[in-house]
Structure formats: structure tokens, C-alpha cells
Design a protein around this motif. Structure first.
Motif, PDB file in Angstrom:
ATOM      1  N   ILE A  58       0.842  -1.201   0.000  1.00 47.41           N
ATOM      2  CA  ILE A  58       0.000   0.000   0.000  1.00 47.41           C
ATOM      3  C   ILE A  58       0.873   1.244   0.000  1.00 47.41           C
ATOM      4  O   ILE A  58       0.642   2.198  -0.760  1.00 47.41           O
ATOM      5  CB  ILE A  58      -0.950  -0.009   1.213  1.00 47.41           C
ATOM      6  CG1 ILE A  58      -2.074  -1.024   0.995  1.00 47.41           C
ATOM      7  CG2 ILE A  58      -1.552   1.381   1.438  1.00 47.41           C
ATOM      8  CD1 ILE A  58      -2.981  -1.207   2.191  1.00 47.41           C
ATOM      9  N   SER A  59       1.904   1.248   0.848  1.00 52.55           N
ATOM     10  CA  SER A  59       2.800   2.406   0.903  1.00 52.55           C
ATOM     11  C   SER A  59       3.564   2.597  -0.400  1.00 52.55           C
ATOM     12  O   SER A  59       3.688   3.704  -0.909  1.00 52.55           O
ATOM     13  CB  SER A  59       3.783   2.268   2.067  1.00 52.55           C
ATOM     14  OG  SER A  59       3.185   2.637   3.284  1.00 52.55           O
ATOM     15  N   ILE A  60       4.089   1.502  -0.950  1.00 57.90           N
ATOM     16  CA  ILE A  60       4.806   1.602  -2.226  1.00 57.90           C
ATOM     17  C   ILE A  60       3.848   1.999  -3.334  1.00 57.90           C
ATOM     18  O   ILE A  60       4.167   2.827  -4.194  1.00 57.90           O
ATOM     19  CB  ILE A  60       5.504   0.266  -2.564  1.00 57.90           C
ATOM     20  CG1 ILE A  60       6.594  -0.039  -1.532  1.00 57.90           C
ATOM     21  CG2 ILE A  60       6.105   0.307  -3.972  1.00 57.90           C
ATOM     22  CD1 ILE A  60       7.291  -1.359  -1.751  1.00 57.90           C
ATOM     23  N   GLY A  61       2.658   1.416  -3.301  1.00 56.95           N
ATOM     24  CA  GLY A  61       1.675   1.735  -4.333  1.00 56.95           C
ATOM     25  C   GLY A  61       1.291   3.202  -4.322  1.00 56.95           C
ATOM     26  O   GLY A  61       1.107   3.813  -5.380  1.00 56.95           O
ATOM     27  N   ALA A  62       1.207   3.794  -3.127  1.00 51.61           N
ATOM     28  CA  ALA A  62       0.824   5.198  -3.019  1.00 51.61           C
ATOM     29  C   ALA A  62       1.971   6.132  -3.346  1.00 51.61           C
ATOM     30  O   ALA A  62       1.751   7.307  -3.644  1.00 51.61           O
ATOM     31  CB  ALA A  62       0.315   5.478  -1.607  1.00 51.61           C
ATOM     32  N   THR A  63       3.192   5.629  -3.303  1.00 53.41           N
ATOM     33  CA  THR A  63       4.368   6.480  -3.469  1.00 53.41           C
ATOM     34  C   THR A  63       5.035   6.308  -4.827  1.00 53.41           C
ATOM     35  O   THR A  63       5.211   7.270  -5.577  1.00 53.41           O
ATOM     36  CB  THR A  63       5.402   6.172  -2.369  1.00 53.41           C
ATOM     37  OG1 THR A  63       4.770   6.165  -1.098  1.00 53.41           O
ATOM     38  CG2 THR A  63       6.523   7.191  -2.377  1.00 53.41           C
ATOM     39  N   LEU A  64       5.426   5.093  -5.131  1.00 55.63           N
ATOM     40  CA  LEU A  64       6.251   4.830  -6.308  1.00 55.63           C
ATOM     41  C   LEU A  64       5.488   5.087  -7.600  1.00 55.63           C
ATOM     42  O   LEU A  64       4.436   4.518  -7.842  1.00 55.63           O
ATOM     43  CB  LEU A  64       6.746   3.386  -6.273  1.00 55.63           C
ATOM     44  CG  LEU A  64       7.720   2.982  -7.377  1.00 55.63           C
ATOM     45  CD1 LEU A  64       8.974   3.831  -7.328  1.00 55.63           C
ATOM     46  CD2 LEU A  64       8.063   1.504  -7.255  1.00 55.63           C
ATOM     47  N   GLY A  65       6.045   5.955  -8.407  1.00 52.91           N
ATOM     48  CA  GLY A  65       5.444   6.231  -9.705  1.00 52.91           C
ATOM     49  C   GLY A  65       5.084   7.684  -9.889  1.00 52.91           C
ATOM     50  O   GLY A  65       5.255   8.240 -10.971  1.00 52.91           O
ATOM     51  N   PHE A 257       4.214   7.359   1.405  1.00 51.10           N
ATOM     52  CA  PHE A 257       4.728   6.398   2.383  1.00 51.10           C
ATOM     53  C   PHE A 257       3.865   6.338   3.633  1.00 51.10           C
ATOM     54  O   PHE A 257       3.819   5.327   4.324  1.00 51.10           O
ATOM     55  CB  PHE A 257       6.181   6.723   2.752  1.00 51.10           C
ATOM     56  CG  PHE A 257       6.344   7.876   3.702  1.00 51.10           C
ATOM     57  CD1 PHE A 257       6.177   7.699   5.067  1.00 51.10           C
ATOM     58  CD2 PHE A 257       6.677   9.134   3.240  1.00 51.10           C
ATOM     59  CE1 PHE A 257       6.324   8.760   5.948  1.00 51.10           C
ATOM     60  CE2 PHE A 257       6.829  10.195   4.111  1.00 51.10           C
ATOM     61  CZ  PHE A 257       6.650  10.002   5.470  1.00 51.10           C
ATOM     62  N   ASP A 258       3.168   7.422   3.944  1.00 46.62           N
ATOM     63  CA  ASP A 258       2.348   7.424   5.153  1.00 46.62           C
ATOM     64  C   ASP A 258       0.985   6.779   4.927  1.00 46.62           C
ATOM     65  O   ASP A 258       0.166   6.726   5.850  1.00 46.62           O
ATOM     66  CB  ASP A 258       2.171   8.857   5.661  1.00 46.62           C
ATOM     67  CG  ASP A 258       1.515   9.765   4.628  1.00 46.62           C
ATOM     68  OD1 ASP A 258       1.792   9.591   3.438  1.00 46.62           O
ATOM     69  OD2 ASP A 258       0.742  10.657   5.019  1.00 46.62           O
ATOM     70  N   ALA A 277       6.345  -1.478   7.719  1.00 42.02           N
ATOM     71  CA  ALA A 277       5.866  -1.187   6.363  1.00 42.02           C
ATOM     72  C   ALA A 277       6.270   0.219   5.931  1.00 42.02           C
ATOM     73  O   ALA A 277       6.673   0.433   4.780  1.00 42.02           O
ATOM     74  CB  ALA A 277       4.346  -1.351   6.303  1.00 42.02           C
ATOM     75  N   ILE A 278       6.158   1.184   6.834  1.00 48.03           N
ATOM     76  CA  ILE A 278       6.498   2.572   6.503  1.00 48.03           C
ATOM     77  C   ILE A 278       7.973   2.692   6.147  1.00 48.03           C
ATOM     78  O   ILE A 278       8.342   3.282   5.112  1.00 48.03           O
ATOM     79  CB  ILE A 278       6.142   3.503   7.678  1.00 48.03           C
ATOM     80  CG1 ILE A 278       4.618   3.612   7.811  1.00 48.03           C
ATOM     81  CG2 ILE A 278       6.760   4.885   7.481  1.00 48.03           C
ATOM     82  CD1 ILE A 278       4.157   4.325   9.071  1.00 48.03           C
ATOM     83  N   MET A 279       8.853   2.150   6.967  1.00 43.72           N
ATOM     84  CA  MET A 279      10.288   2.289   6.724  1.00 43.72           C
ATOM     85  C   MET A 279      10.738   1.479   5.507  1.00 43.72           C
ATOM     86  O   MET A 279      11.527   1.960   4.691  1.00 43.72           O
ATOM     87  CB  MET A 279      11.070   1.853   7.968  1.00 43.72           C
ATOM     88  CG  MET A 279      10.779   2.689   9.213  1.00 43.72           C
ATOM     89  SD  MET A 279      10.963   4.470   8.948  1.00 43.72           S
ATOM     90  CE  MET A 279      12.665   4.563   8.415  1.00 43.72           C
ATOM     91  N   LEU A 280      10.242   0.270   5.366  1.00 39.61           N
ATOM     92  CA  LEU A 280      10.637  -0.578   4.240  1.00 39.61           C
ATOM     93  C   LEU A 280      10.220   0.041   2.909  1.00 39.61           C
ATOM     94  O   LEU A 280      11.001   0.078   1.948  1.00 39.61           O
ATOM     95  CB  LEU A 280      10.013  -1.968   4.404  1.00 39.61           C
ATOM     96  CG  LEU A 280      10.399  -3.018   3.355  1.00 39.61           C
ATOM     97  CD1 LEU A 280      11.903  -3.243   3.347  1.00 39.61           C
ATOM     98  CD2 LEU A 280       9.668  -4.337   3.646  1.00 39.61           C
ATOM     99  N   SER A 281       9.015   0.540   2.842  1.00 38.99           N
ATOM    100  CA  SER A 281       8.530   1.125   1.596  1.00 38.99           C
ATOM    101  C   SER A 281       9.330   2.369   1.216  1.00 38.99           C
ATOM    102  O   SER A 281       9.662   2.572   0.036  1.00 38.99           O
ATOM    103  CB  SER A 281       7.044   1.477   1.714  1.00 38.99           C
ATOM    104  OG  SER A 281       6.825   2.467   2.706  1.00 38.99           O
TER     105      SER A 281
END
Length: 496
Positions: A58-65, A257-258, A277-281
């Protein structure tokens, strides 16, 4: 015999003076109450179905891209080859705030994210301001990303069937169009997934995240073949001011990330998994951003970057001399950006869910469908609002407005983690910010510095936004807050 001159007796609770305005604005919601109410909505409850893997996605999905696929073309002309440094600065700013988010998410695992953290530490007024900034952060960023999705959709259509949507239907007013139809469509598609529930949305998002990571790795593998070291001559042509300005714009690409913190009431083991999850993403996203930016600038002179939101696809085509690779990347970008829309829209609905449960916004936002465990009315209202916004406003204005709202909210989170350490040191914490309060202070300082790098117009828009929010709070939220009246259900529970 009764004293006829004695004043009549009144119950002490009836004669107790009501708290003053300042006291009402500073009233705090106890952490225990925040946690106890987790998942509870009007007519139903959210379902705890998300593990560490889903939360990280979810964090990566919301951030990456967002920054790479959409905003890179706008940031490079501001910083030149030093855009890679801009990504690092924006990433460090996000990292300091991410540490504070990780501690608070493990301590107060609820859906409201930084809004709830502020409510527990700095009072209702500050919480409302933070929540209103989150509405700007999530809601407006959904619209901004959706605009970029339309650009890549046109690239994909051009590369596959040789046609593109006319500008009148694929660009907002001011950018040569009347209505950005693709931007509206992608928001409505995300809405359909969210209406199915958190678990179903998380599955779809995971698939899309894998596709986007594969796309960026592919870009690096092919783009490096066109790498020219001469493109890094005059590394910082516009000075540190340009690097800072680009960093402030690119911070928009880190806001996701949040998103995991908004899933606190749907996580299976929120206190353990949310900080991880927050730190890893954030680590994964920052590494990919810097690598892709370095390859992109090395493969294309920085002066040749334009405001096109489909810059990576154009680089792929230029490097290979074949349209196939650019078309393939455009397809991956369509999928990738759709996942950003999906997860950020999810975060927006959960923040409003928490604010509604506290009485600060209408109850319709906290109504939960008993079958899907999702706030359906909330999802539809937010999706329609964001879709119309995406269809009518240009990307650049949306991105900067989102950045300033995010930076303001992040600054408050860095303050909140220090306040909670001082006021509730005995609370169990599954993650602790190292070197506190030094790192939270650095996070606060970086946020303020980057806010100062944004344009005057952005500050004016932010000021108007905050003024509207304060009017709404004093007219509606301040009077209807659940802390303004005794919670009779809670009283009854304690009396048993």
C-alpha cells in the motif's frame, strides 16, 4: 427548618462552568480512547485483513510512480542534472518524518494517521488543521496523479493503435482542453476496487506494484545504454536554489509512504507491522527514484526535458530508436499510476472516516457497509470530488498545492512524537525514533525549509485552503465534536 434565604441547591455537574474557548480548542482525545474506537463506524466495522506484505505494498503503491512517471519532467528544468540530489534531499525530508510516523503508527494504530496523532498530543484545533492538510494531501494528489495517467494513456494509445484522445477531452482548461476525461475515468475505476473492500483492493494494488517496479528496472536496463557522461557537465546550473525548488516539487512523489498509517484499523497486527511497512517502503522507493533519475538525466540532456508527464516513455523511444519500448513503458506507467490513485484514494477515505467518527465532519463519512466492511458513501463522495478536480485543474498547480499541505502535516507529526514522549513516556512503543528529539527537530526543520521553497502562488492557495477549513471547523466541527458532549455509551461502560 429550611433557611428561606438560602440559595436553591443545584447539582454540581449542572452548575459547572463550561470550558472557555481556548480550553475547547486544546481538548485532547486520550490515546486509549482512540485505540478502543479503532475500526468502529456507523452501522458496521472495518475489517482487519492486512498483513505486513499488504501494508508495504500500500505504501509503495501510493508512493512509487508519482514523481518518476509524472513530475520528473517538471523537476529537471528547475535543477538540471542535480535533480538526483533533489530526490535525495526530498527523500531525507521524508525519512525524518517517516521515523516519527513509524513511532506514532506503532503507538496509536488508527485510521486517522497524523490527524489522530495530533488529536492525542496537541489538541482538537491542531488536529483539525492537520486533518484539513491531509484532505489537501490525499485528495488533491489523487487528482494530480490522475492527470499524469491521462498523458501515459495517450502514449499507449498512440503506440498501439495509432490514435490519441483529442486535447479537448484529455487536458484540463488552461492546458488546451475543456475536460480531462481519462483523469476522471481512472479515479472512478479506483473507486470500484475500493467499494469491494480493503482486502480486494490490496490484492489489485499488489499486482500493480509488481508491474511498476518491473517497469522501472526495465527502464534502467535500457536507458543506461544511452547514458552520456557529458550530460552531467555543469551539474548544478541553477544553483542550490534550483535544487531546493525541484526538491520541494519532488517531495510530492514521497507523500504516499504514510498511506500505511491510514490502514491502522484494518491491519492484523498494526503495532508491529505499521512501522516496518512505513520504513521498508520508503527505502525501496528512494533507491528506485534516485536510480531512475540518474539514468534519465544521463540518457537525455536536461535542457531537452519538457513539461510532458510522459518523459520516461519518450526517453525509452529515443534511446532504442523503436517505439515498442516506449509503448511498453507507457503501458506499465498506466498500471503504475493507477495503483497510486487507488492507494492514495484509500488513504483519503480513511482519514475522513476517522474525522467523521470524531464528529468533525458529517456522519456519512463514517458509515460502513456491513457486507464489504468498507465506507461506501465516503468512497463515492471522495472519488467523485477528486475525479472532477482532476478533470478541471492542470497538474503543476495540483502537485505544488499537495506538497505544501503534506509538508505542513509532516511538520506536525515531528512535533507530535516529541510531545507524546514527554506527556506519555510510559506507553509501550514498538518502534522508537533514534536520537529523539534531534531527528524529529531535523524533520521539522526540513519540512519548513522546503515549504519556503514553494512559490508565492502556492502559499496563497494554501492560505485560502486553510481559511476555508477554519470556517468549516468553527461553523460545524467545533460544535459537533464528540469531545464537546459526554460520550454516554462510554460512561455506561465504565459504570458497569
Amino acid at each position: 427548618m429550611l433557611d428561606q434565604g438560602a440559595p436553591p441547591h443545584h447539582d454540581a455537574t449542572a452548575t459547572a462552568p463550561s470550558p472557555g474557548l481556548a480550553a475547547r480548542l486544546m481538548r485532547r482525545k486520550p490515546v486509549e480512547r482512540l485505540v478502543a474506537e479503532g475500526g468502529q463506524g456507523e452501522g458496521g466495522s472495518l475489517r482487519r485483513s492486512l498483513g505486513l506484505w499488504q501494508l508495504t505494498m500500500i505504501s509503495i503503491g501510493a508512493t512509487l510512480g508519482t514523481g518518476i512517471f509524472v513530475v520528473l519532467g517538471e523537476a529537471v528544468p528547475k535543477a538540471g542534472p542535480a535533480v538526483t540530489l533533489s530526490f535525495v534531499i526530498a527523500g531525507l525530508t521524508a525519512l525524518f518524518s517517516a521515523l516519527s510516523y513509524a513511532e506514532l503508527a506503532g503507538t496509536i494504530p488508527v485510521a486517522g494517521s497524523s490527524y489522530s496523532y495530533a488529536y492525542a498530543t496537541m489538541g482538537e484545533m491542531v488536529a483539525w488543521i492537520c486533518g484539513w492538510c491531509l484532505v489537501l494531501e490525499y485528495g488533491v494528489s489523487v487528482a494530480a496523479v490522475a492527470v499524469g495517467w491521462g498523458e501515459y494513456l495517450n502514449e499507449l494509445l498512440d503506440g498501439t493503435i495509432g490514435v490519441t484522445l483529442p486535447a479537448v477531452l484529455s487536458a484540463p482548461p488552461g492546458d488546451g482542453g475543456i475536460f480531462n476525461l481519462p483523469a476522471l475515468i481512472v479515479v472512478l475505476l479506483a473507486m470500484v476496487f475500493l467499494l469491494g473492500g480493503a482486502r480486494e483492493s490490496a490484492r489489485a494494488n499488489t499486482i500493480m506494484v509488481v508491474v511498476k517496479i518491473a517497469a522501472l528496472v526495465l527502464f534502467c536496463a535500457i536507458g543506461v545504454q544511452g547514458f552520456r557522461s557529458g550530460n552531467y557537465d555543469h551539474f548544478m546550473p541553477l544553483g542550490m536554489a534550483g535544487v531546493s525548488a525541484a526538491g520541494a516539487t519532488l517531495f510530492f512523489s514521497y507523500i504516499g509512504f504514510d498511506a500505511a498509517s491510514t490502514a491502522g484499523e484494518e491491519a492484523k497486527n498494526a503495532q508491529r507491522d505499521l512501522p516496518r511497512a512505513i520504513m521498508l517502503s520508503l527505502i525501496i522507493v528512494t533507491v528506485l527514484y534516485v536510480l531512475v533519475a540518474a539514468v534519465a538525466v544521463g540518457a537525455k540532456p536536461w535542457r531537452n526535458f519538457t513539461d510532458s508527464e510522459a518523459s520516461l516513455a519518450q526517453i525509452m523511444t529515443d534511446v532504442t530508436g523503436q517505439s515498442f519500448w516506449g509503448t511498453l513503458l507507457a503501458f506499465c506507467a498506466v498500471v503504475a499510476i493507477a495503483s497510486v490513485v487507488l492507494t492514495v484514494l484509500y488513504g483519503q477515505t480513511r482519514v475522513l472516516f476517522a474525522m467523521s467518527r470524531d464528529g468533525l465532519v458529517p456522519k456519512v463519512f463514517s458509515k460502513v457497509h456491513p457486507k464489504t466492511g468498507a465506507p461506501r458513501a465516503n468512497t463515492m463522495i471522495v472519488s467523485l470530488f477528486c475525479g472532477v478536480l482532476a478533470a478541471a485543474i492542470p497538474l503543476g498547480q495540483l502537485a505544488d498545492a499537495t506538497s505544501i499541505g503534506t509538508l505542513f502535516a509532516f511538520a506536525l507529526v515531528n512535533v507530535a512524537v516529541v510531545v507524546l514522549r514527554r506527556t506519555r513516556p510510559e506507553m509501550p512503543r514498538t518502534f522508537r525514533v533514534p536520537l529523539s528529539p534531534v531527528l524529529p527537530a531535523l524533520g521539522f526543520g526540513f519540512c519548513v525549509w522546503m515549504m519556503g521553497s514553494l512559490s508565492t502562488v502556492t502559499w496563497v492557495v494554501f492560505g485560502v485552503w486553510m481559511a476555508v477549513g477554519l470556517v468549516f471547523y468553527f461553523v460545524y466541527g467545533h460544535r459537533r465534536s464528540r469531545l464537546a458532549t459526554p460520550d454516554t455509551s462510554t460512561v455506561r461502560t465504565h459504570q458497569k
